[in-house]
Scaffold this motif. Structure first.
Motif, PDB file in Angstrom:
ATOM      1  N   GLY A 264       0.797  -1.213   0.000  1.00  0.00           N
ATOM      2  CA  GLY A 264       0.000   0.000   0.000  1.00  0.00           C
ATOM      3  C   GLY A 264       0.831   1.266   0.000  1.00  0.00           C
ATOM      4  N   VAL A 265       1.969   1.254   0.715  1.00  0.00           N
ATOM      5  CA  VAL A 265       2.854   2.423   0.723  1.00  0.00           C
ATOM      6  C   VAL A 265       3.340   2.707  -0.697  1.00  0.00           C
ATOM      7  N   GLY A 266       3.743   1.654  -1.398  1.00  0.00           N
ATOM      8  CA  GLY A 266       4.177   1.830  -2.781  1.00  0.00           C
ATOM      9  C   GLY A 266       3.045   2.318  -3.669  1.00  0.00           C
ATOM     10  N   GLY A 267       1.835   1.831  -3.392  1.00  0.00           N
ATOM     11  CA  GLY A 267       0.686   2.256  -4.177  1.00  0.00           C
ATOM     12  C   GLY A 267       0.401   3.741  -4.053  1.00  0.00           C
ATOM     13  N   LEU A 268       0.623   4.298  -2.868  1.00  0.00           N
ATOM     14  CA  LEU A 268       0.437   5.742  -2.688  1.00  0.00           C
ATOM     15  C   LEU A 268       1.391   6.530  -3.580  1.00  0.00           C
ATOM     16  N   LEU A 269       2.644   6.104  -3.617  1.00  0.00           N
ATOM     17  CA  LEU A 269       3.616   6.777  -4.471  1.00  0.00           C
ATOM     18  C   LEU A 269       3.226   6.613  -5.938  1.00  0.00           C
ATOM     19  N   GLY A 270       2.854   5.395  -6.326  1.00  0.00           N
ATOM     20  CA  GLY A 270       2.478   5.152  -7.715  1.00  0.00           C
ATOM     21  C   GLY A 270       1.284   5.987  -8.146  1.00  0.00           C
ATOM     22  N   ALA A 271       0.284   6.099  -7.272  1.00  0.00           N
ATOM     23  CA  ALA A 271      -0.902   6.894  -7.610  1.00  0.00           C
ATOM     24  C   ALA A 271      -0.545   8.366  -7.779  1.00  0.00           C
ATOM     25  N   ALA A 272       0.346   8.863  -6.920  1.00  0.00           N
ATOM     26  CA  ALA A 272       0.773  10.260  -7.038  1.00  0.00           C
ATOM     27  C   ALA A 272       1.493  10.489  -8.366  1.00  0.00           C
ATOM     28  N   LEU A 273       2.348   9.551  -8.755  1.00  0.00           N
ATOM     29  CA  LEU A 273       3.066   9.673 -10.021  1.00  0.00           C
ATOM     30  C   LEU A 273       2.115   9.658 -11.208  1.00  0.00           C
ATOM     31  N   ILE A 274       1.120   8.755 -11.164  1.00  0.00           N
ATOM     32  CA  ILE A 274       0.135   8.689 -12.253  1.00  0.00           C
ATOM     33  C   ILE A 274      -0.658   9.988 -12.330  1.00  0.00           C
ATOM     34  N   GLY A 275      -1.143  10.454 -11.183  1.00  0.00           N
ATOM     35  CA  GLY A 275      -1.963  11.650 -11.166  1.00  0.00           C
ATOM     36  C   GLY A 275      -1.211  12.891 -11.623  1.00  0.00           C
ATOM     37  N   LEU A 276       0.096  12.968 -11.315  1.00  0.00           N
ATOM     38  CA  LEU A 276       0.864  14.169 -11.630  1.00  0.00           C
ATOM     39  C   LEU A 276       1.472  14.151 -13.031  1.00  0.00           C
ATOM     40  N   LEU A 312      10.621  -4.558   0.371  1.00  0.00           N
ATOM     41  CA  LEU A 312      10.983  -3.728  -0.787  1.00  0.00           C
ATOM     42  C   LEU A 312      10.263  -4.216  -2.038  1.00  0.00           C
ATOM     43  N   ALA A 313      10.241  -5.542  -2.230  1.00  0.00           N
ATOM     44  CA  ALA A 313       9.551  -6.090  -3.400  1.00  0.00           C
ATOM     45  C   ALA A 313       8.067  -5.732  -3.369  1.00  0.00           C
ATOM     46  N   LEU A 314       7.437  -5.849  -2.197  1.00  0.00           N
ATOM     47  CA  LEU A 314       6.023  -5.500  -2.086  1.00  0.00           C
ATOM     48  C   LEU A 314       5.801  -3.998  -2.303  1.00  0.00           C
ATOM     49  N   PHE A 315       6.723  -3.172  -1.818  1.00  0.00           N
ATOM     50  CA  PHE A 315       6.632  -1.732  -2.051  1.00  0.00           C
ATOM     51  C   PHE A 315       6.632  -1.428  -3.550  1.00  0.00           C
ATOM     52  N   LEU A 316       7.537  -2.043  -4.296  1.00  0.00           N
ATOM     53  CA  LEU A 316       7.617  -1.825  -5.740  1.00  0.00           C
ATOM     54  C   LEU A 316       6.403  -2.419  -6.460  1.00  0.00           C
ATOM     55  N   VAL A 317       5.891  -3.534  -5.951  1.00  0.00           N
ATOM     56  CA  VAL A 317       4.647  -4.100  -6.481  1.00  0.00           C
ATOM     57  C   VAL A 317       3.528  -3.059  -6.393  1.00  0.00           C
ATOM     58  N   GLY A 318       3.469  -2.368  -5.250  1.00  0.00           N
ATOM     59  CA  GLY A 318       2.457  -1.334  -5.084  1.00  0.00           C
ATOM     60  C   GLY A 318       2.636  -0.184  -6.058  1.00  0.00           C
ATOM     61  N   VAL A 319       3.897   0.225  -6.297  1.00  0.00           N
ATOM     62  CA  VAL A 319       4.166   1.347  -7.203  1.00  0.00           C
ATOM     63  C   VAL A 319       3.673   1.034  -8.610  1.00  0.00           C
ATOM     64  N   VAL A 320       4.028  -0.143  -9.137  1.00  0.00           N
ATOM     65  CA  VAL A 320       3.643  -0.461 -10.519  1.00  0.00           C
ATOM     66  C   VAL A 320       2.199  -0.955 -10.611  1.00  0.00           C
ATOM     67  N   GLY A 321       1.732  -1.627  -9.557  1.00  0.00           N
ATOM     68  CA  GLY A 321       0.370  -2.162  -9.594  1.00  0.00           C
ATOM     69  C   GLY A 321      -0.676  -1.083  -9.694  1.00  0.00           C
ATOM     70  N   VAL A 322      -0.395   0.087  -9.147  1.00  0.00           N
ATOM     71  CA  VAL A 322      -1.373   1.167  -9.194  1.00  0.00           C
ATOM     72  C   VAL A 322      -1.538   1.681 -10.624  1.00  0.00           C
ATOM     73  N   GLY A 323      -0.501   1.562 -11.452  1.00  0.00           N
ATOM     74  CA  GLY A 323      -0.645   1.930 -12.860  1.00  0.00           C
ATOM     75  C   GLY A 323      -1.696   1.084 -13.543  1.00  0.00           C
ATOM     76  N   PHE A 324      -1.706  -0.187 -13.215  1.00  0.00           N
ATOM     77  CA  PHE A 324      -2.749  -1.081 -13.728  1.00  0.00           C
ATOM     78  C   PHE A 324      -4.111  -0.707 -13.156  1.00  0.00           C
ATOM     79  N   SER A 325      -4.192  -0.529 -11.844  1.00  0.00           N
ATOM     80  CA  SER A 325      -5.476  -0.304 -11.182  1.00  0.00           C
ATOM     81  C   SER A 325      -6.153   0.983 -11.639  1.00  0.00           C
ATOM     82  N   VAL A 326      -5.374   2.065 -11.740  1.00  0.00           N
ATOM     83  CA  VAL A 326      -5.937   3.347 -12.161  1.00  0.00           C
ATOM     84  C   VAL A 326      -6.401   3.295 -13.605  1.00  0.00           C
TER      85      VAL A 326
END
Length: 399
Positions: A264-276, A312-326
Motif C-alpha cells: 500500500g505504501v508503494g501504491g500511494l507513491l504510484g498513484a501520485a506519479l500517475i496523477g501528476l 521492498l519487493a512489495l513496495f515496488l509491487v504497489g508502485v507499478v500495480g497502481v498503474g494497472f489499477s488506475v
C-alpha cells in the motif's frame, strides 16, 4: 470557466469516503481471514480459496450487474450495496463474539462481499466519473486508487493489531462501525442518474450490444486481455503474503500486517506519479508495462531471503500495480460510449472475476510445491502468457 477541485465537490467526497471504507474493511478482513484460516486448518489452499471467493461473483455476475446498473437509479443501488455489507459483517461479529464462527461462515461472507465489490465499477466508480467529468476521470481514479492503497497500509496493520490484541470479533465490530458511516454518506449523495437503458430491451439483448461493441474495438479487447492475465497470474500471489510472512520470514501477526502494508505504501507513491505525470497518450503503455513489471516483482517477493527485501519487493509491487489499477477503469471509461459505459465496466468486472482461477491454481501449486515455489511458477507462467498474447494487446500501446 475554472472547474472546482475534485475534493471541493461534496458528492465526490462522499463517494470517495464510501470507497475508502469498503477497501479498508476488505483489507482488514483479508488479513484476518487468512491468518485465522491458516491457524485453524494449516492449509495454504484454504487461504487462497477464501481470497478466491471474493472474486467469483465478478465472473458470475459482473456482466449482469453492468446491465442492471443501466436500469436503476445508481444512488439506490449504492445504498443497497452498503446495507448488504453492514448485514454481512454484523453476522460475523455476532458469531465470532460467541466463538461460533467457522471457516464456511467466512467463505459465505467472502462471496457476499464479492457481489458488492463486483458492483463497484458499474455503480460507484461510474458515479465518480460522472461527478468528475471525462477529462478528469484519470485524476479521479488516481485519487480513488491512492485511497485504496492507503487502506492497504492501514488495513493489514490494523487488522493484525486487532486480531493479536482483541481477537477476531473485534475486526468485525470495527468494520460494522465503519460501514455505518458509509451508509450515512451514501444516503447524502445528491447526484441522480436516470436509467440509461429505457428502450425495453431484454437483459440478454443489452449484454449482446455491449459485447458487439467490445469485439469491434481492438483497444478495448487489449485492455480486457491484459486485465485477465493480471488477475489470473499476478494478483493471486498477494494471498500468500500471510503464509510466507509466517512460515518463511517468521513474523507474528503484527509483523505480517506491517509487511503486507508495504504494498500500500508503494501504491500511494504510484498513484501520485500517475496523477501528476501520466498523460492520456501514455496510458496504454503504462497499463501494459505495469503488468509485466508486476509479474517480475512477484517472483522477487517470493524468493526474497529477508524481511527487508520482501518488503521492498512489495513496495515496488504497489508502485507499478497502481498503474494497472488506475488505468484499467480509466481506459474503459474513456474508450466506451456513454450509453455503454456501465455494461462495459460490468464486462471488465467479469475479466477481474477470472481471478478465482488464479487463486485456485496458486493454492494447488502452493500445497504441491510449497507457497514460495508456487508463487514463482504462477508469475513465470504469466510472463509467458503475456508474451504469447502480444498481438491481442499491442493496440493498447498506441496513443
Amino acid at each position: 470557466m475554472v472547474k472546482p477541485a475534485l475534493h471541493a465537490l461534496p458528492d465526490f467526497r462522499r463517494l470517495w469516503l464510501i470507497g475508502f471504507i469498503a477497501n479498508l474493511v476488505r483489507w482488514l478482513e483479508m488479513l484476518a481471514f487468512g491468518l485465522f484460516a491458516y491457524q485453524v486448518t494449516g492449509s495454504a489452499f484454504i487461504v487462497a480459496l477464501l481470497s478466491m471467493l471474493r472474486l467469483v461473483p465478478m465472473g458470475l455476475f459482473g456482466a449482469f450487474l453492468g446491465v442492471a446498473a443501466d436500469r436503476v437509479e445508481r444512488r439506490h443501488a449504492l445504498v443497497a450495496i452498503v446495507a448488504v455489507s453492514i448485514a454481512s459483517v454484523l453476522v460475523l461479529g455476532i458469531l465470532a463474539s460467541f466463538d461460533a464462527i467457522r471457516i464456511w461462515h467466512l467463505a459465505v461472507a467472502c462471496f457476499v462481499n464479492g457481489i458488492c465489490w463486483a458492483a463497484d465499477n458499474p455503480v460507484r466508480r461510474i458515479m465518480l466519473g460522472d461527478v468528475a467529468g471525462p477529462e478528469r476521470m484519470a485524476a479521479a481514479m488516481a485519487i480513488d486508487v491512492a485511497t485504496s492503497n492507503a487502506t492497504r497500509i492501514v488495513g493489514p496493520a490494523l487488522g493484525g493489531l486487532l486480531l493479536a490484541r482483541y481477537g477476531l470479533a473485534s475486526v468485525f465490530w470495527f468494520g460494522a462501525a465503519l460501514y455505518c458511516a458509509s451508509l450515512f454518506a451514501a444516503l447524502r449523495v445528491s447526484v441522480r442518474h436516470a436509467p440509461t437503458c429505457t428502450d425495453g430491451a431484454s437483459f440478454a439483448a443489452s449484454m449482446r450490444e455491449g459485447l458487439a461493441w467490445l469485439r469491434g474495438d481492438r483497444r478495448l479487447v487489449g485492455v480486457f486481455v491484459i486485465t485477465t492475465i493480471f488477475n489470473i497470474f499476478g494478483w493471486p500471489f498477494l494471498s500468500m503474503v500471510p503464509i510466507i510472512g509466517t512460515d518463511y520470514l517468521h513474523l507474528d501477526p503484527n509483523g505480517v500486517g506491517l509487511l503486507a502494508s508495504s504494498d500500500g505504501v508503494g501504491g500511494l507513491l504510484g498513484a501520485a506519479l500517475i496523477g501528476l505525470f501520466a498523460r492520456p497518450a501514455w496510458h496504454g503503455r503504462i497499463y501494459a508495462g505495469a503488468v509485466a513489471v508486476y509479474l517480475v516483482l512477484a517472483i522477487g517477493f517470493a524468493t526474497a531471503p529477508a524481511v527487508a527485501l520482501a518488503a521492498l519487493a512489495l513496495f515496488l509491487v504497489g508502485v507499478v500495480g497502481v498503474g494497472f489499477s488506475v488505468l484499467q477503469t480509466t481506459l474503459v471509461y474513456r474508450l466506451a460510449p456513454v450509453a455503454l459505459r456501465a455494461r462495459l465496466l460490468g464486462l471488465l468486472s467479469v475479466c477481474i472475476g477470472t481471478g478465482p482461477l488464479g487463486f485456485l491454481y496458486l493454492g494447488l501449486l502452493a500445497d504441491v510445491l510449497t507457497p514460495r515455489i508456487g508463487c514463482v511458477a504462477l508469475a513465470a507462467q504469466g510472463i509467458l502468457v503475456l508474451l504469447l498474447t502480444r498481438r491481442y494487446w499491442q493496440p493498447v500501446l498506441r496513443p
